[in-house]
Each structure stands twice: as structure tokens, then as C-alpha cells.
Write an enzyme that holds these catalytic residues in place. Structure first.
Site, PDB file in Angstrom:
ATOM      1  N   LYS A  13       0.827  -1.225   0.000  1.00  0.00           N
ATOM      2  CA  LYS A  13       0.000   0.000   0.000  1.00  0.00           C
ATOM      3  C   LYS A  13       0.857   1.270   0.000  1.00  0.00           C
ATOM      4  O   LYS A  13       0.591   2.184  -0.759  1.00  0.00           O
ATOM      5  CB  LYS A  13      -0.892   0.063   1.255  1.00  0.00           C
ATOM      6  CG  LYS A  13      -2.000  -0.926   1.304  1.00  0.00           C
ATOM      7  CD  LYS A  13      -2.956  -0.577   2.439  1.00  0.00           C
ATOM      8  CE  LYS A  13      -2.316  -0.645   3.809  1.00  0.00           C
ATOM      9  NZ  LYS A  13      -2.004  -2.005   4.271  1.00  0.00           N
ATOM     10  N   ARG A  88     -10.038   1.826   9.056  1.00  0.00           N
ATOM     11  CA  ARG A  88      -9.673   0.438   9.369  1.00  0.00           C
ATOM     12  C   ARG A  88     -10.790  -0.313  10.068  1.00  0.00           C
ATOM     13  O   ARG A  88     -10.650  -1.509  10.337  1.00  0.00           O
ATOM     14  CB  ARG A  88      -8.445   0.419  10.260  1.00  0.00           C
ATOM     15  CG  ARG A  88      -7.137   0.217   9.488  1.00  0.00           C
ATOM     16  CD  ARG A  88      -6.079   0.217  10.499  1.00  0.00           C
ATOM     17  NE  ARG A  88      -4.884  -0.486  10.406  1.00  0.00           N
ATOM     18  CZ  ARG A  88      -3.746  -0.033   9.891  1.00  0.00           C
ATOM     19  NH1 ARG A  88      -3.703   1.063   9.226  1.00  0.00           N
ATOM     20  NH2 ARG A  88      -2.653  -0.720  10.025  1.00  0.00           N
TER      21      ARG A  88
HETATM   22  P1  AMP Z   1       0.383   0.882   9.434  1.00  0.00           P
HETATM   23  O1  AMP Z   1       1.688   1.511   9.092  1.00  0.00           O
HETATM   24  O2  AMP Z   1      -0.745   1.396   8.592  1.00  0.00           O
HETATM   25  O3  AMP Z   1       0.448  -0.607   9.471  1.00  0.00           O
HETATM   26  O4  AMP Z   1       0.039   1.347  10.921  1.00  0.00           O
HETATM   27  C1  AMP Z   1       0.875   1.028  12.010  1.00  0.00           C
HETATM   28  C2  AMP Z   1       0.066   1.023  13.291  1.00  0.00           C
HETATM   29  O5  AMP Z   1      -0.488   2.333  13.516  1.00  0.00           O
HETATM   30  C3  AMP Z   1      -1.133   0.087  13.290  1.00  0.00           C
HETATM   31  O6  AMP Z   1      -0.785  -1.227  13.634  1.00  0.00           O
HETATM   32  C4  AMP Z   1      -2.020   0.742  14.341  1.00  0.00           C
HETATM   33  O7  AMP Z   1      -1.565   0.484  15.650  1.00  0.00           O
HETATM   34  C5  AMP Z   1      -1.793   2.225  14.059  1.00  0.00           C
HETATM   35  N1  AMP Z   1      -2.768   2.720  13.061  1.00  0.00           N
HETATM   36  C6  AMP Z   1      -2.513   3.138  11.791  1.00  0.00           C
HETATM   37  N2  AMP Z   1      -3.643   3.509  11.171  1.00  0.00           N
HETATM   38  C7  AMP Z   1      -4.650   3.316  12.065  1.00  0.00           C
HETATM   39  C8  AMP Z   1      -6.057   3.482  12.029  1.00  0.00           C
HETATM   40  N3  AMP Z   1      -6.691   3.910  10.926  1.00  0.00           N
HETATM   41  N4  AMP Z   1      -6.755   3.190  13.161  1.00  0.00           N
HETATM   42  C9  AMP Z   1      -6.150   2.767  14.269  1.00  0.00           C
HETATM   43  N5  AMP Z   1      -4.843   2.549  14.363  1.00  0.00           N
HETATM   44  C10 AMP Z   1      -4.082   2.823  13.271  1.00  0.00           C
END
Ligand code: AMP
Length: 187
Positions: A13, A88
Site C-alpha cells: 500500500k 480500518r
Molecule cells: P500501518 O503503518 O498502517 O500498518 O500502521 C501502524 C500502526 O499504527 C497500526 O498497527 C495501528 O496500531 C496504528 N494505526 C494506523 N492507522 C490506524 C487506524 N486507521 N486506526 C487505528 N490505528 C491505526
């Protein structure tokens, strides 16, 4: 162009969001990056988020919705954006609907990338080695994939019903995948 990019961890992504941002000249906004930046700089938001991110759990909606609302209201987001990692869960879809209604800027399309489990695990393991993300422990990875399957994957149906879903295979050459996405978006 106002876009979401969705898909499981490791599907690419972030990479594709960056290429789309360049192509359409819009900012790529990643909630994960915003949290990581705040965690690195030990801001109050970062310290709060860290309680969840390290365990692979979602940061509470109230906090997450607010950072998205603030970010989308910034000047560089006036002509479009691509959101990576948000929404999410169902409550975040509702919150995003409300934010966009308030800003008067409807969403155009939702890009959904997919790949099979083995490909995802391989890519996540590779990234863990390169980036050393603190949430790339086996437990946190498993938890993130589980949360994705349970809470995030069902959201694709909402956008499919709205006629906004653009599904693209996330396996292949980066450039090829990007060209596929753009062709489908511009069709
Ligand atoms: P990502 O880089 O998108 O995998 O995000 C890393 C971490 O940030 C996730 O595992 C969540 O703990 C937090 N996070 C990112 N986006 C969200 C979201 N939309 N809602 C809640 N937590 C988020």
C-alpha cells in the site's frame, strides 16, 4: 482525486500510495506514518499511540479520527489526497463520511490491493529486516493480520456497494501494479 488505498499489511500500500501521489500530484497521507513520526518525536500523541501500535492493536478511533480530520483540512490536501491505512473499521468509515461531508469533498475511489498469505508473510519479514519497525515482531504481525481480516477487510464490501471499489492484484512488478491501478482509475 480523493482516494483510499486498502489491503492487508505487506501488500504494498505504502509503495503504491507514493506512486499514485506522484502521478496525480496529491499528498499520500498514512495514519501509520503520522503515528510513527509522533512516536519517534515522543509527542503526547505518540506516547499514547505507542501503547497500541507496539502490540499490533488499533489506536482508539477518537484519536485516529481527529488526526485524519486535521490532516485533511490542511492546505496541501485541498485538491485531493490518497489515504493509506484509514479507515480500518466500520466506525472509522462513518467518521470519514462525516469529515468529508463537512469539508464538502466526496471520495472518488477506493483502491483495494490483495495478495495471498504466503506472499504477505514473506514481504513483512523482509521489511522487518530492512526497516526494523518496532511493531514487526511475530506477535504484533499476527495480531495486525488478524485485526485486518476481522475489522478492515469487511469494509471493502461497503465501498463495493457504493460502486467505488477498484480491485487490483498486488503481486507483480511495482511499476506494473501501479500502471494497472492508474488504468482502472482513469477508465
Ligand atoms: P500501518 O503503518 O498502517 O500498518 O500502521 C501502524 C500502526 O499504527 C497500526 O498497527 C495501528 O496500531 C496504528 N494505526 C494506523 N492507522 C490506524 C487506524 N486507521 N486506526 C487505528 N490505528 C491505526
Amino acid at each position: 482525486m480523493r482516494l483510499l488505498i486498502m489491503g492487508p499489511q505487506g501488500v504494498g500500500k505504502g509503495t503504491q500510495a507514493a506512486l499514485l501521489a506522484e502521478h496525480y500530484n496529491i499528498p499520500a497521507i498514512s495514519t501509520g506514518d503520522i503515528f510513527r513520526y509522533n512516536i519517534k518525536n515522543k509527542t503526547p500523541l505518540g506516547l499514547e499511540a505507542l501503547k497500541y501500535t507496539d502490540k499490533g492493536e488499533l489506536v482508539p478511533d477518537e484519536l485516529t479520527n481527529k488526526i485524519v480530520k486535521d490532516r485533511l483540512a490542511q492546505d496541501d490536501a485541498k485538491n485531493g489526497w490518497i489515504l493509506d491505512g484509514y479507515p480500518r473499521n466500520a466506525a472509522q468509515v462513518e467518521a470519514l463520511d462525516a469529515i468529508l461531508a463537512e469539508l464538502g469533498t466526496p471520495l472518488d475511489k477506493v483502491v483495494a490491493l490483495d495478495a495471498d498469505h504466503d506472499v504477505l508473510m514473506e514481504r513483512i519479514a523482509k521489511r522487518a529486516k530492512i526497516e526494523g519497525r518496532s511493531d514487526d515482531t511475530p506477535e504484533a504481525i499476527a495480531k495486525r493480520l488478524e485485526t485486518y481480516a476481522k475489522e478492515t477487510a469487511p469494509l471493502l464490501g461497503i465501498y463495493r456497494d457504493r460502486g467505488q471499489l477498484v480491485e487490483v492484484d498486488g503481486v507483480g512488478e511495482i511499476k506494473e501494479i501501479s500502471a494497472n491501478i492508474i488504468a482502472k482509475l482513469d477508465a
